[in-house]
Design a protein around this motif. Structure first.
Motif, PDB file in Angstrom:
ATOM      1  N   ALA A  48       0.823  -1.209   0.000  1.00 14.26           N
ATOM      2  CA  ALA A  48       0.000   0.000   0.000  1.00 14.26           C
ATOM      3  C   ALA A  48       0.857   1.259   0.000  1.00 14.26           C
ATOM      4  N   VAL A  49       0.351   2.293  -0.649  1.00  9.58           N
ATOM      5  CA  VAL A  49       1.019   3.597  -0.635  1.00  9.58           C
ATOM      6  C   VAL A  49       0.210   4.605   0.168  1.00  9.58           C
ATOM      7  N   ASP A  50      -0.903   4.153   0.742  1.00  9.44           N
ATOM      8  CA  ASP A  50      -1.729   5.014   1.583  1.00  9.44           C
ATOM      9  C   ASP A  50      -2.509   4.117   2.544  1.00  9.44           C
ATOM     10  N   SER A  51      -2.748   4.624   3.740  1.00  7.89           N
ATOM     11  CA  SER A  51      -3.455   3.812   4.734  1.00  7.89           C
ATOM     12  C   SER A  51      -4.897   3.540   4.333  1.00  7.89           C
ATOM     13  N   LEU A  52      -5.468   4.357   3.445  1.00  9.17           N
ATOM     14  CA  LEU A  52      -6.844   4.130   3.011  1.00  9.17           C
ATOM     15  C   LEU A  52      -6.973   2.820   2.237  1.00  9.17           C
ATOM     16  N   GLU A  53      -5.920   2.422   1.511  1.00 14.60           N
ATOM     17  CA  GLU A  53      -5.944   1.134   0.821  1.00 14.60           C
ATOM     18  C   GLU A  53      -6.062  -0.005   1.830  1.00 14.60           C
ATOM     19  N   ILE A  54      -5.336   0.125   2.948  1.00 12.45           N
ATOM     20  CA  ILE A  54      -5.381  -0.916   3.981  1.00 12.45           C
ATOM     21  C   ILE A  54      -6.760  -0.938   4.638  1.00 12.45           C
ATOM     22  N   ALA A  55      -7.322   0.242   4.893  1.00 11.34           N
ATOM     23  CA  ALA A  55      -8.653   0.315   5.495  1.00 11.34           C
ATOM     24  C   ALA A  55      -9.690  -0.370   4.608  1.00 11.34           C
ATOM     25  N   ALA A  56      -9.598  -0.140   3.288  1.00 13.30           N
ATOM     26  CA  ALA A  56     -10.552  -0.756   2.366  1.00 13.30           C
ATOM     27  C   ALA A  56     -10.426  -2.278   2.396  1.00 13.30           C
ATOM     28  N   SER A  57      -9.187  -2.791   2.439  1.00 12.70           N
ATOM     29  CA  SER A  57      -9.005  -4.246   2.449  1.00 12.70           C
ATOM     30  C   SER A  57      -9.456  -4.860   3.774  1.00 12.70           C
ATOM     31  N   LEU A  58      -9.256  -4.132   4.890  1.00 17.70           N
ATOM     32  CA  LEU A  58      -9.733  -4.635   6.180  1.00 17.70           C
ATOM     33  C   LEU A  58     -11.264  -4.727   6.198  1.00 17.70           C
ATOM     34  N   GLU A  59     -11.923  -3.711   5.685  1.00 20.94           N
ATOM     35  CA  GLU A  59     -13.384  -3.728   5.630  1.00 20.94           C
ATOM     36  C   GLU A  59     -13.875  -4.845   4.707  1.00 20.94           C
ATOM     37  N   ALA A  60     -13.173  -5.053   3.583  1.00 17.46           N
ATOM     38  CA  ALA A  60     -13.565  -6.113   2.659  1.00 17.46           C
ATOM     39  C   ALA A  60     -13.415  -7.495   3.295  1.00 17.46           C
ATOM     40  N   SER A  61     -12.491  -7.615   4.264  1.00 18.68           N
ATOM     41  CA  SER A  61     -12.275  -8.911   4.921  1.00 18.68           C
ATOM     42  C   SER A  61     -13.191  -9.114   6.123  1.00 18.68           C
ATOM     43  N   GLY A  62     -14.048  -8.133   6.412  1.00 17.65           N
ATOM     44  CA  GLY A  62     -15.034  -8.303   7.478  1.00 17.65           C
ATOM     45  C   GLY A  62     -14.780  -7.514   8.740  1.00 17.65           C
ATOM     46  N   MET A  63     -13.749  -6.665   8.740  1.00 19.79           N
ATOM     47  CA  MET A  63     -13.439  -5.855   9.922  1.00 19.79           C
ATOM     48  C   MET A  63     -14.431  -4.689  10.025  1.00 19.79           C
ATOM     49  N   SER A  64     -15.220  -4.676  11.089  1.00 19.73           N
ATOM     50  CA  SER A  64     -16.152  -3.573  11.309  1.00 19.73           C
ATOM     51  C   SER A  64     -15.617  -2.654  12.402  1.00 19.73           C
ATOM     52  N   ARG A  65     -16.285  -1.524  12.588  1.00 17.67           N
ATOM     53  CA  ARG A  65     -15.855  -0.586  13.634  1.00 17.67           C
ATOM     54  C   ARG A  65     -15.978  -1.221  15.004  1.00 17.67           C
ATOM     55  N   GLN A  66     -17.045  -1.982  15.226  1.00 12.74           N
ATOM     56  CA  GLN A  66     -17.244  -2.615  16.524  1.00 12.74           C
ATOM     57  C   GLN A  66     -16.162  -3.654  16.801  1.00 12.74           C
ATOM     58  N   VAL A  67     -15.815  -4.458  15.780  1.00 14.14           N
ATOM     59  CA  VAL A  67     -14.777  -5.483  15.954  1.00 14.14           C
ATOM     60  C   VAL A  67     -13.438  -4.833  16.259  1.00 14.14           C
ATOM     61  N   VAL A  68     -13.104  -3.808  15.502  1.00 12.22           N
ATOM     62  CA  VAL A  68     -11.818  -3.119  15.701  1.00 12.22           C
ATOM     63  C   VAL A  68     -11.758  -2.505  17.085  1.00 12.22           C
ATOM     64  N   SER A  69     -12.858  -1.927  17.527  1.00 14.99           N
ATOM     65  CA  SER A  69     -12.881  -1.277  18.846  1.00 14.99           C
ATOM     66  C   SER A  69     -12.753  -2.300  19.970  1.00 14.99           C
ATOM     67  N   GLU A  70     -13.483  -3.416  19.859  1.00 11.13           N
ATOM     68  CA  GLU A  70     -13.489  -4.403  20.937  1.00 11.13           C
ATOM     69  C   GLU A  70     -12.199  -5.218  20.998  1.00 11.13           C
ATOM     70  N   GLN A  71     -11.631  -5.591  19.828  1.00 11.10           N
ATOM     71  CA  GLN A  71     -10.481  -6.496  19.830  1.00 11.10           C
ATOM     72  C   GLN A  71      -9.139  -5.776  19.820  1.00 11.10           C
ATOM     73  N   TYR A  72      -9.094  -4.564  19.257  1.00 14.94           N
ATOM     74  CA  TYR A  72      -7.789  -3.903  19.099  1.00 14.94           C
ATOM     75  C   TYR A  72      -7.720  -2.543  19.772  1.00 14.94           C
ATOM     76  N   GLY A  73      -8.820  -2.090  20.368  1.00 18.22           N
ATOM     77  CA  GLY A  73      -8.789  -0.837  21.110  1.00 18.22           C
ATOM     78  C   GLY A  73      -8.628   0.390  20.246  1.00 18.22           C
ATOM     79  N   GLN A  74      -8.912   0.293  18.965  1.00 16.26           N
ATOM     80  CA  GLN A  74      -8.840   1.445  18.074  1.00 16.26           C
ATOM     81  C   GLN A  74     -10.241   1.998  17.838  1.00 16.26           C
ATOM     82  N   PRO A  75     -10.372   3.305  17.646  1.00  8.03           N
ATOM     83  CA  PRO A  75     -11.723   3.889  17.504  1.00  8.03           C
ATOM     84  C   PRO A  75     -12.456   3.466  16.234  1.00  8.03           C
ATOM     85  N   ASP A  76     -11.702   3.168  15.166  1.00  9.45           N
ATOM     86  CA  ASP A  76     -12.356   2.755  13.916  1.00  9.45           C
ATOM     87  C   ASP A  76     -11.348   2.016  13.044  1.00  9.45           C
ATOM     88  N   VAL A  77     -11.826   1.564  11.872  1.00  5.14           N
ATOM     89  CA  VAL A  77     -10.968   0.804  10.961  1.00  5.14           C
ATOM     90  C   VAL A  77      -9.833   1.662  10.432  1.00  5.14           C
TER      91      VAL A  77
END
Length: 485
Positions: A48-77
């Motif tokens: 990736a050349v930008d973090s938005l590419e990674i965010a798109a791939s995480l969302e495509a793999s099923g990562m939601s805001r709730q999952v990211v918040s509960e499992q990794y302590g981050q506010p969003d994807v």
């Protein structure tokens, strides 16, 4: 590149680490290298050349805001994506991108034959039945059929690009029905005013219907089916034109031509819908673009009929005037072959050049070579026709053959620009040609003693030469601009 990789994302294999496993390993360890067994998201993160590419791939793999918040302590994807982008070192990835344009090959010669056959069938039919259709039959068929075919192809490909399969079949089905109806109405009007017999009416309607049906089968990628249906009529037509008629061959040829025409129409109609199941959803500009394609088809059809058919009347010094039209007709497949080769060559060029400055001269070189190959093909075909006519101790119509070469080259440049979505420049070029040729025809009418056919034909040749000159002048900037491709 990352979008291509994302398009290949799929459910992991049973033993393959999940995205969660990989994210946890990256966050809890200093080992940030990407392994062969890691999920596709890992490859996308590394390239990736930008973090938005990674965010798109995480969302495509099923990562939601709730999952990211509960499992990794981050506010969003996006926050998790930015963390991964900072942790995972960049690694270039080579991706094999499928070619949009295939390389031209000998199969394109067969596609070209499907465009050329309607005129061949009609001429063979006149020989087999020993009848003479009215002079307007073939010009109406070719011109109206070409225009209707252009609109049909535009409607079909446009709706297919929008993944509207039902709309595609519905629009093309109604276009086929409209072609039959409008041809019948126009032929009836000409028949009432000029005359010519109901045989001419049926021939014009049948050839136009066949042309659009063939275009539909080609658009639906049914070339093999179209060729099989075409076979009986084409073979019998060649036999009739080469060896003449006879008590056996004439009825056989008529039956074969009829079978080819009817089955081609049936095969095309079977893939379509004509019932108004739902309204077609048209985007702004669809009607305008359809009208432009229709006008383009009319201009091309009129140019072909004026130069080839009227030219055969002007230069009627041969017992086989149909030979005069062969150079252009037999090289229609070469035209498509070279167009595909040029577009495929440019596509490979865009993926291999290191500097955009290298694109313009190399693209221009690809176009020149493709154009010269087509010119060589139509010139060789013209020489072959001249030799055949000489073998009958007749004088070849050299001016007519040269005019067809000019028209063939104009068609090739025209086709190239249309494939690059510059129909506007093509119509502008034809408008300039028509204006110049029309002016010449009017001046010749009042200043010379030429007959009407010679005046119209001369004006048409000048119009085509002007159109070709303008097309070549306008095409350079389009072809050499990387954004055009």
């Amino acid at each position: 590149m990352s979008s291509i990789l994302a398009g290949k994302m799929m459910d992991p294999e049973p033993n393959e680490p999940t995205v969660h496993d990989w994210v946890q390993r990256i966050r809890s360890s200093s080992n940030t290298t990407t392994a062969q067994s890691d999920p596709v998201v890992a490859t996308i993160c590394a390239a990736a050349v930008d973090s938005l590419e990674i965010a798109a791939s995480l969302e495509a793999s099923g990562m939601s805001r709730q999952v990211v918040s509960e499992q990794y302590g981050q506010p969003d994807v996006f926050a998790l994506a930015h963390e991964l982008w900072a942790r995972v070192p960049f690694r270039a990835v080579t991706v094999e991108q499928p070619m949009i344009w295939r390389q031209g090959n000998i199969s394109d010669l067969g596609r070209g034959a499907l465009y050329a056959v309607p005129a061949l069938l009609l001429v063979a039919l006149t020989r087999a039945l020993n009848v003479e259709f009215s002079w307007w039959t073939l010009p109406l068929s070719v011109t109206w059929g070409w225009a209707a075919g252009q609109v049909t192809a535009y409607a079909g490909y446009t709706l297919r690009a929008r993944t509207d399969g039902i709309g595609e079949r519905l629009a093309v089905g109604w276009m086929l029905m409209a072609t039959i109806l409008t041809t019948a109405v126009i032929a009836s009007g000409i028949l009432t005013i000029v005359g010519g017999g109901w045989g001419s009416f049926l021939a014009a309607t049948g050839v136009t219907t066949y042309m659009v049906s063939s275009a539909i089968l080609l658009m639906r990628d049914a070339e093999v089916l179209a060729a099989g249906l075409l076979g009986p009529g084409a073979v019998s037509s060649v036999v009739i034109l080469a060896f003449g008629t006879g008590p056996f061959w004439s009825p056989v040829a008529v039956v074969c031509i009829a079978v080819s025409t009817v089955t081609t129409f049936a095969a095309a109609a079977a893939q379509l819908r004509v019932s108004p199941v739902r309204s077609l959803i048209l985007a702004p500009g669809d009607v305008r673009m359809g009208s432009q394609h229709f006008a383009h088809g009319l201009l091309c059809g009129a140019a072909l009929t004026t130069v080839a058919i009227l030219g055969s009347e002007v230069f009627r010094n041969s017992d086989a005037p149909t030979l005069n039209a062969l150079p252009l007709l037999v090289t229609l497949g070469v035209m498509e072959w070279q167009l595909r080769s040029f577009r495929a060559g440019v596509e490979r060029l865009t993926m291999s050049i290191r500097s955009i400055d290298d694109f313009s001269p190399m693209a221009a070189g690809l176009f020149r070579r493709a154009l010269l190959r087509y010119v060589a093909a139509i010139v060789l075909a013209s020489i072959a026709v001249s030799v055949l006519i000489r073998m009958h101790d007749e004088s070849p119509p050299y001016l007519l053959l040269v005019a067809q070469i000019l028209l063939g080259v104009a068609f090739y440049v025209d086709l190239t620009l249309v494939s690059l979505s510059r129909l506007d420049l093509v119509l502008r070029s034809w408008a300039a040609g028509v204006a110049t040729g029309g002016t010449l025809s009017i001046s010749l009418t009042f200043t010379t003693s030429f007959n009407a056919d010679a005046v119209i034909w001369s004006g048409a040749v000048v119009a085509i030469a002007t159109t070709l000159a303008v097309l070549l002048a306008l095409s350079h900037n389009v072809i050499t601009d990387a954004m055009s491709h």
